[in-house]
Design an enzyme around this catalytic site. Sequence first.
Site, PDB file in Angstrom:
ATOM      1  N   LYS A 212      24.260 -74.038  35.565  1.00 40.85           N
ATOM      2  CA  LYS A 212      23.846 -72.964  36.472  1.00 40.85           C
ATOM      3  C   LYS A 212      24.430 -73.201  37.869  1.00 40.85           C
ATOM      4  CE  LYS A 212      19.656 -71.023  38.465  1.00 40.85           C
ATOM      5  NZ  LYS A 212      18.202 -70.940  38.433  1.00 40.85           N
TER       6      LYS A 212
ATOM      7  N   GLU B 207       8.707 -79.535  32.781  1.00 42.03           N
ATOM      8  CA  GLU B 207       9.396 -79.269  34.053  1.00 42.03           C
ATOM      9  C   GLU B 207       8.717 -78.094  34.760  1.00 42.03           C
ATOM     10  OE1 GLU B 207      13.831 -80.252  34.780  1.00 42.03           O
ATOM     11  OE2 GLU B 207      13.824 -78.090  34.537  1.00 42.03           O
TER      12      GLU B 207
ATOM     13  N   GLY C 129      16.824 -72.599  34.781  1.00 39.52           N
ATOM     14  CA  GLY C 129      17.603 -73.352  33.795  1.00 39.52           C
ATOM     15  C   GLY C 129      16.898 -73.455  32.458  1.00 39.52           C
ATOM     16  N   ARG C 130      15.611 -73.758  32.478  1.00 40.26           N
ATOM     17  CA  ARG C 130      14.882 -73.965  31.215  1.00 40.26           C
ATOM     18  C   ARG C 130      14.513 -72.648  30.532  1.00 40.26           C
ATOM     19  NH1 ARG C 130      12.398 -75.821  35.684  1.00 40.26           N
ATOM     20  NH2 ARG C 130      10.428 -74.918  36.370  1.00 40.26           N
TER      21      ARG C 130
ATOM     22  N   GLU D  75      26.034 -85.083  35.984  1.00 44.68           N
ATOM     23  CA  GLU D  75      26.285 -85.463  34.587  1.00 44.68           C
ATOM     24  C   GLU D  75      27.296 -84.501  33.955  1.00 44.68           C
ATOM     25  OE1 GLU D  75      23.337 -85.059  35.968  1.00 44.68           O
ATOM     26  OE2 GLU D  75      21.902 -86.599  35.335  1.00 44.68           O
TER      27      GLU D  75
HETATM   28  O1  F6P Z   1      16.766 -81.267  35.563  1.00 46.21           O
HETATM   29  C1  F6P Z   1      16.903 -80.424  36.645  1.00 46.21           C
HETATM   30  C2  F6P Z   1      17.746 -79.242  36.336  1.00 46.21           C
HETATM   31  O2  F6P Z   1      17.936 -78.540  37.505  1.00 46.21           O
HETATM   32  C3  F6P Z   1      17.168 -78.355  35.248  1.00 46.21           C
HETATM   33  O3  F6P Z   1      16.191 -77.506  35.706  1.00 46.21           O
HETATM   34  C4  F6P Z   1      18.391 -77.674  34.745  1.00 46.21           C
HETATM   35  O4  F6P Z   1      18.150 -77.079  33.516  1.00 46.21           O
HETATM   36  C5  F6P Z   1      19.335 -78.851  34.664  1.00 46.21           C
HETATM   37  O5  F6P Z   1      19.019 -79.619  35.819  1.00 46.21           O
HETATM   38  C6  F6P Z   1      20.786 -78.507  34.650  1.00 46.21           C
HETATM   39  O6  F6P Z   1      21.172 -77.806  35.783  1.00 46.21           O
HETATM   40  P1  F6P Z   1      22.527 -76.996  35.824  1.00 46.21           P
HETATM   41  O7  F6P Z   1      22.477 -75.948  34.776  1.00 46.21           O
HETATM   42  O8  F6P Z   1      22.603 -76.426  37.216  1.00 46.21           O
HETATM   43  O9  F6P Z   1      23.657 -77.958  35.573  1.00 46.21           O
END
Ligand code: F6P
Length: 551
Positions: A212, A360, A274-275, A218
């Site tokens: 997002k 979360e 995200g979730r 990561e």
């Molecule tokens: O773990 C925190 C978080 O912001 C989640 O809410 C989200 O799903 C995940 O990291 C990944 O975030 P992104 O889609 O921005 O890489």
Amino acid sequence: MSDAPSDSPKLIRRPEWTALADHRAEGQPHLRELFATDPGRAERYVVRVGDLHIDYSKHLITDETLALLQELATATGVFALRDAMFRGEKINITERRAVLHTALRAPRDAVVEVDGENVVPAVHAVLDKMAGFAERVRSGEWTGHTGKRIRNVVNIGIGGSDLGPAMAYEALRAYTARELTFRFVSNVDGADLHEAVRDLDPSETLFIVASKTFTTIETITNATSARSWLLGGLDGDEKAVAKHFVALSTNAGKVTEFGIDPDNMFEFWDWVGGRYSYDSAIGLSLMIAIGPDRFREMLDGFHLVDEHFRTAPTESNVPLLLGLLGIWYDNFHDAQSHAVLPYSHYLSKFTAYLQQLDMESNGKSVDRDGNPVEWQTGPVVWGTPGTNGQHAYYQLIHQGTKLIPADFIGFAEPVAELSGELRAQHDLLMANFFAQTQALAFGKTAEEVRAEGVSEEQVAHRTFRGNHPTTTILARELTPSVLGQLVALYEHKVFVQGAVWNIDSFDQWGVELGKVLAKRIEPALTTGAEVPGLDPSTTALVAAYRTLKNA
Ligand code: F6P
């Protein structure tokens, strides 16, 4: 927003709360007694929504408990907050964002406005673009840099950008294009990407970078390594990236900076958490796997439950009911955890997915105004497919000291692909399901044990207290629509609980501190650099790590 004005009494001082506390203090009969005096509860405590048959008769409740819980929901403004969510109001207060995952599955002609703009046409434009791309990959029309067709799809993302598509791919495996290989990489441990690509041919591999924010360390680290792996296998020709990398994101700037053509970006919006995002562009890998039509069936399943949650009366509103049952145990029985136990191999990742959705969202300890809460909030959600659990941790549920409410999810039919002996195994699977919920509810009394001739010193060990509450969720078959219905059911259950607890279920500040500290610590591990302000324990651990590493 909430119809609970800020000067309204704190949750635990509300009369509806104290009424529930008093009701609990009166003590409830054992489930054996509840069924003996009221056998009709087996039929009465059953609700249906869409294809889901939900039996909540094995709960430690009576009609009075339900009425009191419903009064609590009304008093705490659950319905006003629900309506505000569906209207696109900014109910994610700390991030000042609308919460509109429900718009992702709204029909083409629906109108859902954020800041005066109808977002539904944009949702469908992205779905159409995804469908076009998915079809091209599935048919072989989309080829890699060397002209070979794509045979492998690797989704790189973490949290909501991984758990949803990975769970749904597993759940709907029987509907997937079996000639394609799908892998999901999330862990920054290089072993994850290594294992995912080690047997793949770069010229036949498509990477979907799902993030997002497109800043998650990561994901960006793994995507960068995937890019090197790809170029390493394709003579370092940078032009290959355009054919082998697509992005799913809200952040076009960062996607372009990474080197992915914005034409190969599938967009979503800041009003999708995200979730709550796997039915957005984040579901592209799933759409390639099951095809656009099946994906749309899944969205229709979501929408069906959205509409139910939005319109069903209090007494038959299933997400409301499940949310309130959770509150009954969490706040009035001191239950610390909630088990979700699917009796379906295909749902092996369902509970892990729910962990993020629930924990979360509702792992919060201040209310919407920032005041510490004086009540328990979200439970620890855990579980794995049921039959495996029976031979691992069910012992503790049956005879341990903790109260663990559990959801059992099962199907009347296995997927169509199963035939012969494997199909016949399904009844045995479900016999286990029903046996467990029966044993948990009714247990086995000392008298029953004695009647079997068990020696007196063994009786206590072989007695099952019972009275363990479970919800049974049944459907005929695990289809794309049923999966959508199940996920929406849990999304709205989590919403109900957050609304009653008066917390912001849509932010996740609790993940931030660790991210910042990891960035600070990394140079100490790689170069031995000093980290200012590091505590003595972590300093010693960093030193130990470097000693081991350099030994
Ligand atoms: O773990 C925190 C978080 O912001 C989640 O809410 C989200 O799903 C995940 O990291 C990944 O975030 P992104 O889609 O921005 O890489």
